[in-house]
Motif scaffolding. Structure first.
Motif, PDB file in Angstrom:
ATOM      1  N   TRP A 112       0.960  -1.178   0.046  1.00  0.00           N
ATOM      2  CA  TRP A 112      -0.024   0.241  -0.135  1.00  0.00           C
ATOM      3  C   TRP A 112       0.871   1.500  -0.228  1.00  0.00           C
ATOM      4  CZ3 TRP A 112      -5.462   0.030   0.438  1.00  0.00           C
ATOM      5  CH2 TRP A 112      -5.983  -1.188   0.335  1.00  0.00           C
ATOM      6  N   PRO A 113       0.488   2.406  -0.902  1.00  0.00           N
ATOM      7  CA  PRO A 113       1.410   3.513  -0.951  1.00  0.00           C
ATOM      8  C   PRO A 113       1.316   4.329   0.189  1.00  0.00           C
ATOM      9  CG  PRO A 113      -0.454   3.728  -2.451  1.00  0.00           C
ATOM     10  CD  PRO A 113      -0.292   2.146  -1.779  1.00  0.00           C
ATOM     11  N   GLU A 114       2.193   5.030   0.409  1.00  0.00           N
ATOM     12  CA  GLU A 114       1.968   6.103   1.445  1.00  0.00           C
ATOM     13  C   GLU A 114       1.097   7.444   1.102  1.00  0.00           C
ATOM     14  OE1 GLU A 114       5.690   7.639   3.243  1.00  0.00           O
ATOM     15  OE2 GLU A 114       6.312   5.722   3.796  1.00  0.00           O
ATOM     16  N   GLU A 115       1.154   7.660  -0.279  1.00  0.00           N
ATOM     17  CA  GLU A 115       0.559   8.653  -0.764  1.00  0.00           C
ATOM     18  C   GLU A 115      -0.192   8.353  -2.127  1.00  0.00           C
ATOM     19  OE1 GLU A 115       1.285  13.442  -2.059  1.00  0.00           O
ATOM     20  OE2 GLU A 115       2.927  12.177  -1.277  1.00  0.00           O
ATOM     21  N   ALA A 116      -1.308   8.920  -2.519  1.00  0.00           N
ATOM     22  CA  ALA A 116      -1.990   8.704  -3.919  1.00  0.00           C
ATOM     23  C   ALA A 116      -2.551   9.797  -4.078  1.00  0.00           C
ATOM     24  CB  ALA A 116      -2.883   7.288  -3.820  1.00  0.00           C
ATOM     25  N   TYR A 117      -2.612   9.889  -5.708  1.00  0.00           N
ATOM     26  CA  TYR A 117      -3.133  11.274  -6.198  1.00  0.00           C
ATOM     27  C   TYR A 117      -3.985  10.951  -7.320  1.00  0.00           C
ATOM     28  CZ  TYR A 117      -3.629  15.957  -7.836  1.00  0.00           C
ATOM     29  OH  TYR A 117      -4.217  17.155  -8.084  1.00  0.00           O
ATOM     30  N   PHE A 118      -5.064  11.133  -7.304  1.00  0.00           N
ATOM     31  CA  PHE A 118      -6.206  10.666  -8.292  1.00  0.00           C
ATOM     32  C   PHE A 118      -6.538  11.644  -9.275  1.00  0.00           C
ATOM     33  CE2 PHE A 118      -6.599   7.536  -5.107  1.00  0.00           C
ATOM     34  CZ  PHE A 118      -7.340   6.512  -5.547  1.00  0.00           C
ATOM     35  N   ILE A 119      -6.135  11.456 -10.519  1.00  0.00           N
ATOM     36  CA  ILE A 119      -6.397  12.389 -11.694  1.00  0.00           C
ATOM     37  C   ILE A 119      -7.768  11.949 -12.227  1.00  0.00           C
ATOM     38  CG2 ILE A 119      -5.663  13.491 -13.726  1.00  0.00           C
ATOM     39  CD1 ILE A 119      -3.036  12.779 -13.288  1.00  0.00           C
ATOM     40  N   GLY A 120      -8.857  12.890 -12.100  1.00  0.00           N
ATOM     41  CA  GLY A 120     -10.228  12.415 -12.619  1.00  0.00           C
ATOM     42  C   GLY A 120     -10.919  11.849 -11.582  1.00  0.00           C
ATOM     43  N   CYS A 153      -9.045  18.059  -2.974  1.00  0.00           N
ATOM     44  CA  CYS A 153      -9.368  17.989  -4.224  1.00  0.00           C
ATOM     45  C   CYS A 153      -9.003  19.300  -5.047  1.00  0.00           C
ATOM     46  CB  CYS A 153     -10.688  17.583  -4.650  1.00  0.00           C
ATOM     47  SG  CYS A 153     -11.274  15.879  -4.173  1.00  0.00           S
ATOM     48  N   ALA A 154      -8.447  19.496  -6.022  1.00  0.00           N
ATOM     49  CA  ALA A 154      -8.325  20.772  -6.897  1.00  0.00           C
ATOM     50  C   ALA A 154      -9.356  20.629  -7.919  1.00  0.00           C
ATOM     51  CB  ALA A 154      -6.938  20.834  -7.355  1.00  0.00           C
ATOM     52  N   VAL A 155     -10.101  21.913  -8.085  1.00  0.00           N
ATOM     53  CA  VAL A 155     -11.271  21.928  -9.111  1.00  0.00           C
ATOM     54  C   VAL A 155     -11.293  23.544  -9.219  1.00  0.00           C
ATOM     55  CG1 VAL A 155     -13.542  21.960  -9.825  1.00  0.00           C
ATOM     56  CG2 VAL A 155     -12.639  20.291  -8.031  1.00  0.00           C
ATOM     57  N   PRO A 156     -10.449  23.639 -10.825  1.00  0.00           N
ATOM     58  CA  PRO A 156     -10.192  22.719 -11.846  1.00  0.00           C
ATOM     59  C   PRO A 156      -8.924  22.168 -11.484  1.00  0.00           C
ATOM     60  CG  PRO A 156      -9.863  24.983 -12.442  1.00  0.00           C
ATOM     61  CD  PRO A 156     -10.678  25.154 -10.979  1.00  0.00           C
ATOM     62  N   PRO A 157      -8.127  21.421 -12.052  1.00  0.00           N
ATOM     63  CA  PRO A 157      -6.878  20.911 -11.862  1.00  0.00           C
ATOM     64  C   PRO A 157      -5.792  21.776 -11.975  1.00  0.00           C
ATOM     65  CG  PRO A 157      -8.121  19.445 -13.376  1.00  0.00           C
ATOM     66  CD  PRO A 157      -8.789  20.601 -13.205  1.00  0.00           C
ATOM     67  N   THR A 158      -4.626  21.700 -11.327  1.00  0.00           N
ATOM     68  CA  THR A 158      -3.772  22.655 -11.485  1.00  0.00           C
ATOM     69  C   THR A 158      -2.210  21.700 -11.131  1.00  0.00           C
ATOM     70  OG1 THR A 158      -3.478  23.302  -9.136  1.00  0.00           O
ATOM     71  CG2 THR A 158      -4.912  24.720 -10.830  1.00  0.00           C
ATOM     72  N   PRO A 159      -1.263  21.734 -12.060  1.00  0.00           N
ATOM     73  CA  PRO A 159      -0.129  20.779 -11.815  1.00  0.00           C
ATOM     74  C   PRO A 159       0.522  21.285 -10.333  1.00  0.00           C
ATOM     75  CG  PRO A 159       0.132  22.243 -14.003  1.00  0.00           C
ATOM     76  CD  PRO A 159      -1.127  22.841 -13.206  1.00  0.00           C
ATOM     77  N   GLU A 160       0.326  22.300  -9.807  1.00  0.00           N
ATOM     78  CA  GLU A 160       0.771  22.569  -8.455  1.00  0.00           C
ATOM     79  C   GLU A 160       0.117  21.840  -7.474  1.00  0.00           C
ATOM     80  OE1 GLU A 160       1.899  25.639 -11.474  1.00  0.00           O
ATOM     81  OE2 GLU A 160      -0.212  24.982 -10.712  1.00  0.00           O
ATOM     82  N   HIS A 161      -0.988  21.464  -7.604  1.00  0.00           N
ATOM     83  CA  HIS A 161      -1.733  20.681  -6.602  1.00  0.00           C
ATOM     84  C   HIS A 161      -0.937  19.247  -6.465  1.00  0.00           C
ATOM     85  CE1 HIS A 161      -5.198  18.736  -4.712  1.00  0.00           C
ATOM     86  NE2 HIS A 161      -5.221  19.772  -3.919  1.00  0.00           N
ATOM     87  N   LEU A 162      -0.358  18.663  -7.494  1.00  0.00           N
ATOM     88  CA  LEU A 162       0.234  17.568  -7.444  1.00  0.00           C
ATOM     89  C   LEU A 162       1.477  17.499  -6.248  1.00  0.00           C
ATOM     90  CD1 LEU A 162       0.675  14.571  -8.643  1.00  0.00           C
ATOM     91  CD2 LEU A 162       2.052  15.683 -10.326  1.00  0.00           C
ATOM     92  N   GLY A 163       1.793  18.864  -5.911  1.00  0.00           N
ATOM     93  CA  GLY A 163       2.938  18.913  -4.772  1.00  0.00           C
ATOM     94  C   GLY A 163       4.221  18.188  -5.253  1.00  0.00           C
ATOM     95  N   ARG A 164       5.233  18.163  -4.113  1.00  0.00           N
ATOM     96  CA  ARG A 164       6.370  17.724  -4.479  1.00  0.00           C
ATOM     97  C   ARG A 164       6.866  16.397  -3.834  1.00  0.00           C
ATOM     98  NH1 ARG A 164       9.920  21.820  -5.727  1.00  0.00           N
ATOM     99  NH2 ARG A 164       9.240  23.893  -5.616  1.00  0.00           N
ATOM    100  N   ARG A 185       7.776  14.287 -14.087  1.00  0.00           N
ATOM    101  CA  ARG A 185       8.446  13.887 -12.992  1.00  0.00           C
ATOM    102  C   ARG A 185       8.916  12.431 -12.680  1.00  0.00           C
ATOM    103  NH1 ARG A 185       5.396  16.070  -7.950  1.00  0.00           N
ATOM    104  NH2 ARG A 185       7.102  14.798  -7.078  1.00  0.00           N
ATOM    105  N   GLY A 186       8.524  11.558 -13.524  1.00  0.00           N
ATOM    106  CA  GLY A 186       8.719  10.130 -13.659  1.00  0.00           C
ATOM    107  C   GLY A 186       7.905   9.395 -12.496  1.00  0.00           C
ATOM    108  N   LEU A 187       6.629   9.849 -12.112  1.00  0.00           N
ATOM    109  CA  LEU A 187       5.894   9.211 -10.997  1.00  0.00           C
ATOM    110  C   LEU A 187       5.436   8.101 -11.335  1.00  0.00           C
ATOM    111  CD1 LEU A 187       4.218  12.473  -9.293  1.00  0.00           C
ATOM    112  CD2 LEU A 187       6.162  11.371  -8.694  1.00  0.00           C
ATOM    113  N   ALA A 188       4.985   7.044 -10.493  1.00  0.00           N
ATOM    114  CA  ALA A 188       4.467   5.966 -11.022  1.00  0.00           C
ATOM    115  C   ALA A 188       2.965   6.307 -11.176  1.00  0.00           C
ATOM    116  CB  ALA A 188       4.574   5.025  -9.753  1.00  0.00           C
ATOM    117  N   LEU A 189       2.383   5.513 -12.339  1.00  0.00           N
ATOM    118  CA  LEU A 189       1.170   5.612 -12.724  1.00  0.00           C
ATOM    119  C   LEU A 189       0.212   4.391 -12.645  1.00  0.00           C
ATOM    120  CD1 LEU A 189       1.325   7.897 -16.209  1.00  0.00           C
ATOM    121  CD2 LEU A 189       1.337   8.632 -13.604  1.00  0.00           C
ATOM    122  N   ALA A 190      -0.847   4.322 -12.480  1.00  0.00           N
ATOM    123  CA  ALA A 190      -1.662   3.353 -12.499  1.00  0.00           C
ATOM    124  C   ALA A 190      -2.881   3.678 -12.836  1.00  0.00           C
ATOM    125  CB  ALA A 190      -1.605   2.583 -11.174  1.00  0.00           C
TER     126      ALA A 190
END
Length: 473
Positions: A8-16, A58-69, A93-98
């Motif tokens: 299980w990841p420590e952090e997850a970001y959902f696009i859509g 949640c960011a509405v609308p999406p902004t790249p900055e919301h992805l964080g570091r 950034r080469g983040l893991a996508l799923a």
């Protein structure tokens, strides 16, 4: 591209994140202690309420900055394409996508007995009912269903029991994973309902759709079970390929389970469950229609395949609360009943209208928004006309996002309304959703049934209508 976490990841970001399945999975991860955030172009109830309840940022609308570091696992919805600003930042950034089904495969499935509920129609209702039967019998199932399950107040739960129940969609998984979602699910039990041509944006023809379902059946082990709709010729043909036992539901006397002496009424329907000549149980089910009786039989057989008792399972049916927007009751006024239904295909429209007709005398009024990738196409004109001819009055909204296809490929709603008028149906198109609510409350008669049909937000029509009904006269 980054690597998947070992567990299980420590952090997850959902696009859509606003799709109900994405919301549900995000809540499951958040309950496991994962830091979950996400973005979407817009959020509407119930998705917005469920995300707020779980304190998901949640960011509405999406902004790249919301992805964080940080270094989150990025879960990409299947409606997301290249060019999306947050997706592009994640790739840079080469983040893991799923994809959503890949997260289910890696995190939810290991160690579980999976029941995959598949087919063109009835997946959400059948999977929701099966989850309720398991829970009512004390089995604490996990589930992830593409709808809001009223019995549970959510669309997904990890559960502590052996069973995991998944709505198994044949649509593709993500922009980088164009195979059907259900090929990630490795089921031991498959429920296969009706098989028809759908998802015209990704499947060329019916043969391609059948091939996808054939691939699902190939995943079943010899010790698994296929629960199949014996009333569907395509399902019978596909089931012949299964290398495991097949359990049939339907009208044929040879079916493992049948619904006998079925009667629709305003509260749903009553029927007797039979195995061969032996009566198993008498059932009151809160959804009308022959198709919903088949959904109930399928859920009972799938429960039995997982080691459950049919009689005990049947006792759960009267207390089942249909998922949100599956002929959901919005309210009453002036002797009329109002419903909201998730209409995505002409056959689903026809089944719902047949069920409303069977409730008794009175007019049936339809408000339709052509929105799914199948329903917006000219190729559905004839079957949709036949389906809507079951109504007395029809209001059709403009095609949603008409720019998706050339004019010659697009459903002509004005021509559809004209064809219905030629059949004797009162029909108007295009009619804006903004004007429909007030018109639906005019000239109401005792016994009227009014149904909203869309697989999308329909301009907030259901919420406006519900507020008007709650306000009273």
């Amino acid at each position: 591209m980054g690597r998947w976490p070992a567990s299980w990841p420590e952090e997850a970001y959902f696009i859509g994140i606003g799709g109900i399945a994405m919301v549900s999975l995000a809540r499951v991860l958040a309950r496991r202690g994962v830091r979950v955030r996400g973005c979407d172009n817009a959020l509407y109830p119930p998705a917005s309420l469920l995300l707020a309840d779980a304190a998901i940022d949640c960011a509405v609308p999406p902004t790249p900055e919301h992805l964080g570091r940080g270094d989150p696992l990025v879960v990409v919805g299947n409606a997301i394409s290249r060019g999306h600003p947050v997706l592009e930042r994640a790739l840079e950034r080469g983040l893991a996508l799923a994809s959503l089904p890949e997260v289910i495969e890696r995190l939810l499935i290991p160690g579980r007995r999976v029941t995959a509920v598949a087919g063109t129609h009835g997946k959400t209702t059948t999977a929701a009912l099966l989850s309720w039967i398991h829970a009512s019998c004390g089995r604490d199932p996990g589930f992830l269903v593409g709808g809001l399950l009223e019995n549970f107040g959510e669309g997904a739960r990890l559960g502590g029991g052996e069973d995991l129940i998944l709505e198994a969609d044949e649509y593709d998984s993500a922009f980088f994973d164009k195979g059907p979602k259900f090929l990630h699910y490795w089921p031991r039990i498959v429920v296969l309902g009706a098989v028809e041509f759908d998802h015209a944006d990704i499947y060329a023809d019916l043969e391609a759709v059948e091939t996808a379902f054939s691939l699902l059946l190939r995943l079943l082990p010899a010790t698994g079970v296929l629960v199949a709709n014996g009333d569907d010729a395509r399902v019978r043909r596909l089931a012949a390929e299964a290398r495991c036992p097949v359990r049939w539901f339907g009208e044929d006397s040879a079916a493992d389970l049948r619904a006998v002496d079925r009667r629709d009424h305003p509260a749903g329907q009553d029927f007797q469950v039979y195995r061969g000549s032996r009566r198993i149980a008498g059932v009151r089910f809160p959804l009308p229609g022959e198709h919903n009786a088949r959904n109930a039989l399928a859920a009972l057989l799938a429960f039995e395949a997982a080691g459950g008792d049919l009689v005990a399972g049947a006792r759960a049916l009267p207390t089942f609360l249909p998922p949100r927007r599956r002929l959901e009751r919005l309210g009453r006024k002036g002797g009329a009943r109002f419903y909201d239904d998730f209409a995505h295909h002409p056959s689903a429209v026809a089944q719902t209208l047949e069920a409303l007709r069977a409730m008794g005398p009175g007019r049936v009024t339809v408000c339709l928004e052509p929105r799914s990738n199948t329903m917006v196409r000219r190729l559905v004109h004839e079957p949709l006309e036949r389906a809507l001819a079951l109504a007395d009055r029809v209001f059709i909204a403009p095609v949603d996002r008409p720019e998706r296809m050339a004019p010659e490929e697009r459903l002509d709603v004005a021509a559809l309304a004209a064809a219905l008028r030629a059949r004797g149906v009162e029909a108007e198109a295009p009619v804006s959703p903004d004007s429909m609510a007030a018109r639906l409350l005019e000239d109401l008669q005792e016994g009227d049934r009014v149904v909203l049909m869309s697989n999308g937000a329909f301009g907030g029509l259901a919420d406006r209508l519900r507020r008007s009904l709650e306000a009273g006269p």
